[in-house]
Design a protein around this motif. Structure first.
Motif, PDB file in Angstrom:
ATOM      1  N   ARG A 138       0.821  -1.102   0.111  1.00  0.00           N
ATOM      2  CA  ARG A 138       0.010  -0.023  -0.056  1.00  0.00           C
ATOM      3  C   ARG A 138       0.843   1.349   0.009  1.00  0.00           C
ATOM      4  O   ARG A 138       1.775   1.171   0.700  1.00  0.00           O
ATOM      5  CB  ARG A 138      -0.923   0.006   1.561  1.00  0.00           C
ATOM      6  CG  ARG A 138      -1.991  -0.702   1.161  1.00  0.00           C
ATOM      7  CD  ARG A 138      -2.723  -0.943   2.698  1.00  0.00           C
ATOM      8  NE  ARG A 138      -3.391  -2.158   2.818  1.00  0.00           N
ATOM      9  CZ  ARG A 138      -4.787  -2.285   2.306  1.00  0.00           C
ATOM     10  NH1 ARG A 138      -5.102  -1.364   1.563  1.00  0.00           N
ATOM     11  NH2 ARG A 138      -5.097  -3.246   2.371  1.00  0.00           N
ATOM     12  N   LEU A 139       0.380   2.176  -0.623  1.00  0.00           N
ATOM     13  CA  LEU A 139       0.913   3.671  -0.602  1.00  0.00           C
ATOM     14  C   LEU A 139       1.210   3.969   0.866  1.00  0.00           C
ATOM     15  O   LEU A 139       0.223   3.958   1.698  1.00  0.00           O
ATOM     16  CB  LEU A 139       0.041   4.597  -1.289  1.00  0.00           C
ATOM     17  CG  LEU A 139       0.244   5.073  -2.785  1.00  0.00           C
ATOM     18  CD1 LEU A 139      -0.686   5.778  -3.141  1.00  0.00           C
ATOM     19  CD2 LEU A 139       1.703   5.540  -2.814  1.00  0.00           C
ATOM     20  N   GLY A 140       2.205   4.502   1.238  1.00  0.00           N
ATOM     21  CA  GLY A 140       2.580   4.995   2.670  1.00  0.00           C
ATOM     22  C   GLY A 140       2.933   3.864   3.553  1.00  0.00           C
ATOM     23  O   GLY A 140       3.162   4.060   4.847  1.00  0.00           O
ATOM     24  N   ALA A 141       3.081   2.552   3.111  1.00  0.00           N
ATOM     25  CA  ALA A 141       3.280   1.370   4.037  1.00  0.00           C
ATOM     26  C   ALA A 141       4.952   1.346   4.353  1.00  0.00           C
ATOM     27  O   ALA A 141       5.557   2.189   3.596  1.00  0.00           O
ATOM     28  CB  ALA A 141       2.770   0.381   3.772  1.00  0.00           C
ATOM     29  N   ASP A 142       5.266   0.990   5.354  1.00  0.00           N
ATOM     30  CA  ASP A 142       6.655   0.689   5.479  1.00  0.00           C
ATOM     31  C   ASP A 142       7.104  -0.842   5.120  1.00  0.00           C
ATOM     32  O   ASP A 142       6.236  -1.559   5.651  1.00  0.00           O
ATOM     33  CB  ASP A 142       7.329   0.737   6.901  1.00  0.00           C
ATOM     34  CG  ASP A 142       7.191   2.178   7.620  1.00  0.00           C
ATOM     35  OD1 ASP A 142       7.044   3.068   6.569  1.00  0.00           O
ATOM     36  OD2 ASP A 142       6.961   2.497   8.869  1.00  0.00           O
ATOM     37  N   VAL A 143       7.994  -0.981   4.184  1.00  0.00           N
ATOM     38  CA  VAL A 143       8.077  -2.398   3.604  1.00  0.00           C
ATOM     39  C   VAL A 143       9.394  -2.719   4.110  1.00  0.00           C
ATOM     40  O   VAL A 143      10.544  -2.122   3.910  1.00  0.00           O
ATOM     41  CB  VAL A 143       7.918  -2.322   2.135  1.00  0.00           C
ATOM     42  CG1 VAL A 143       8.253  -3.522   1.297  1.00  0.00           C
ATOM     43  CG2 VAL A 143       6.652  -1.560   1.547  1.00  0.00           C
ATOM     44  N   THR A 144       9.260  -3.861   4.609  1.00  0.00           N
ATOM     45  CA  THR A 144      10.626  -4.541   4.910  1.00  0.00           C
ATOM     46  C   THR A 144      10.806  -6.035   4.073  1.00  0.00           C
ATOM     47  O   THR A 144      10.044  -6.783   3.917  1.00  0.00           O
ATOM     48  CB  THR A 144      10.737  -5.183   6.141  1.00  0.00           C
ATOM     49  OG1 THR A 144      10.529  -3.914   7.162  1.00  0.00           O
ATOM     50  CG2 THR A 144      11.980  -5.853   6.587  1.00  0.00           C
TER      51      THR A 144
END
Lengths: 362, 183
Positions: free
Chosen positions: A35-41
């Motif tokens: 999602r837009l704005g998410a933090d992705v690891t």
């Protein structure tokens, strides 16, 4: 005897090709939606947290400040983060993980509308999303008429439209259309219900032509054709609404015409250029079409000015296909006859049935 | 339509027919709601038709005649209920229903004449529908009145189209028919 140097070169070349192929292997690529704005690891495959790794985005090395151990951390992702990400073991440059990141949103409630512009053949429904999701969406539409499910045949283009054939006519049973949109980040749906008559809306009249009347400085002759999408104007007659104004004024004048496809404006200002449009509606049901293409015309003057219509090209192409009948009597619709009383409204319609029946006795 | 006259404003359904059910006297004024289901009301002729384009002139005229015969009885019943129980003081409304009843009667008569003119046999009088139950609640009476007007509205829309079709086909065979008539 062959030189030993040659096989050695071949082996070295093969090794380079292998490493290159490993670095650019597409085999393990999968798509990761976020999602837009998410933090992705992202993890580097099965590599330990403290392993030395290198991450690339679209082939470019990523700065170590984005790493948490061997994990890649992208904060508050936006559309520019979309792309191919790869992780390599630090020393060997073995490809350990590869993904294609696509940043988007879950779908909002879709906008759905249904309309019959070819009554009584059928109707169509079309839809769109109020905002883009940036990732692929799948749409599923269900059309129910009472307990019966109807087939909605999708167009090849545009893809957001499908057509339903009326299996029943003059029915009071409501139609219920549900559209569900799904993508990797979520789903949403919208449902509308309507009656058969409510969605009847013809396309605008076609080939509207306006021209001056010789020796008459206050008249303009306007003629048009039924929308070609309306399949049976004989049994499902249309009525028309004409609006016109001199270019220099903002105020439109209106006239409703219960039959015929022509009208003579008799109160035009001499010498003024007029803008004219026509709309159509089934005689009894549904709503008015959008306005036709605007045409321009100026009443006759002794020294004719520029007599023009935007539809002149259309006029020449259709010349001879329509007869220009004398203008019908202008009928100003009395609103009270329609909304004054429920009972009166039926009477009015019954009256038209009687009139239709009367035709048969003539 | 933006400038299409104020009678179209806010009337997405449009058309004379549906103003019957939109209109306060039948819907809001009698405490009903447009979304109310009328499925439970039976005995009212349904205008719904399949393969409408394929109907013969005789089938069209017979179906219309049968429907309007029933509507004559039903409108009489609606009028009586309005007068006696629901709107005893609203004489204008009663007059409107009465006027409608007269037109429906006239239409049924014309349909009979048409059938005779086109040499089709008249449909038999159908046995009367369910007896009007005096024990109906006021609410049920209102629902029934609304259903009668709603279906009548759809029938009138259908009838105009049916008669256009009959005209079209009878004009097509007019020569042959005229020849026979003159013989």
């Amino acid at each position: 005897m062959a030189s030993p140097v040659l096989p050695a070169c071949c082996v070295a070349f093969a090794a380079v090709v292998m490493v290159y192929a490993q670095r650019h292997s597409q085999l393990d690529t999968h798509i990761q939606y976020e999602r837009l704005g998410a933090d992705v690891t992202m993890r580097c495959g099965a590599m330990d947290w403290d392993a030395a790794v290198t991450w690339t985005a679209n082939g470019t090395d990523i700065d170590e400040s984005h790493l948490n151990g061997s994990h890649l951390v992208l904060r508050n992702v936006n559309l520019t983060h979309s792309g191919q990400y790869a992780c390599y073991e630090g020393s060997s440059w073995h490809l350990k993980y590869q993904t294609y990141l696509k940043v988007g949103t879950s779908p909002k409630e879709p906008v759905l509308m249904c309309r019959s512009n070819n009554y009584p053949k059928g109707f169509y429904c079309s839809w769109h999303l109020p905002t883009p999701t940036y990732i692929p969406n799948a749409f599923n539409i269900t059309v129910m008429h009472g307990p019966r499910e109807l087939i909605c045949e999708k167009d090849a283009f545009p893809k957001n439209r499908c057509h339903i054939r009326y299996l029943q006519l003059f029915s009071t049973v409501k139609y219920k259309v549900t559209l569900t949109v799904t993508n990797a980040l979520g789903r949403n749906s919208t449902t509308i219900t309507f009656e058969e008559f409510a969605i009847v809306k013809p396309d605008p009249p076609e080939n509207v032509v306006a021209k001056a009347v010789a020796n008459n400085p206050r008249r303009l002759e306007v003629k048009w054709q039924n929308p070609s999408s309306w399949p049976d104007p004989e049994s499902f007659p249309l009525k028309f609404f004409l609006r016109y104004r001199p270019l220099i004024l903002d105020q439109w004048q209106h006239v409703e015409l219960s039959d015929g496809t022509s009208h003579t404006i008799t109160d035009a200002y001499a010498g003024k250029e007029y803008i004219i449009q026509v709309a159509a509606k089934d005689n009894d049901i549904g709503t008015w079409s959008d306005w036709s293409v605007a045409v321009h015309a100026t009443p006759w003057t002794e020294e004719p000015k520029h007599l023009t219509t935007e539809a002149q090209v259309a006029e020449t192409t259709t010349a001879g296909t329509s007869s220009f009948v004398p203008p019908p009597t202008t009928k100003i619709c009395d609103p009270e006859a329609v909304v004054g009383s429920g009972a009166v409204a039926v009477s009015w319609t019954v009256g038209s049935v009687l009139a239709a029946a009367g035709v048969l006795f003539i | 339509m933006k400038e299409g006259g104020h009678w179209d404003k806010g009337r997405q359904v449009g058309g004379a027919d549906l103003s019957v059910i939109d209109h306060p006297p039948q819907v809001e004024w009698q405490g009903l709601d447009r979304t109310i289901s009328l499925d439970s009301v039976d005995g009212v002729p349904d205008a719904t038709v399949e393969r409408w384009e394929e109907l013969t002139a005789a089938e069209r005229l017979s179906a219309n005649l049968q429907a309007y015969r029933v509507f004559q009885a039903l409108l009489g019943e609606v009028l009586e209920k309005q007068r006696t129980h629901l709107t005893p003081l609203d004489t204008d409304f009663h007059a409107s229903i009465q006027s409608m009843l007269l037109q429906v009667t006239a239409l049924a008569y014309q349909l009979e004449e048409l059938l005779a003119l086109l040499r089709h046999s008249e449909p038999p009088w159908e046995a009367a529908g369910p007896e009007d139950r005096d024990h109906r609640s006021f609410f049920e009476m209102k629902l029934r009145g609304l259903k009668v007007l709603q279906e009548l509205a759809h029938w009138t829309v259908r009838s105009v189209r049916d008669l256009h079709q009959v005209t079209k086909h009878s004009q097509g065979s007019n020569t042959a028919y005229g020849g026979q008539a003159q013989e």
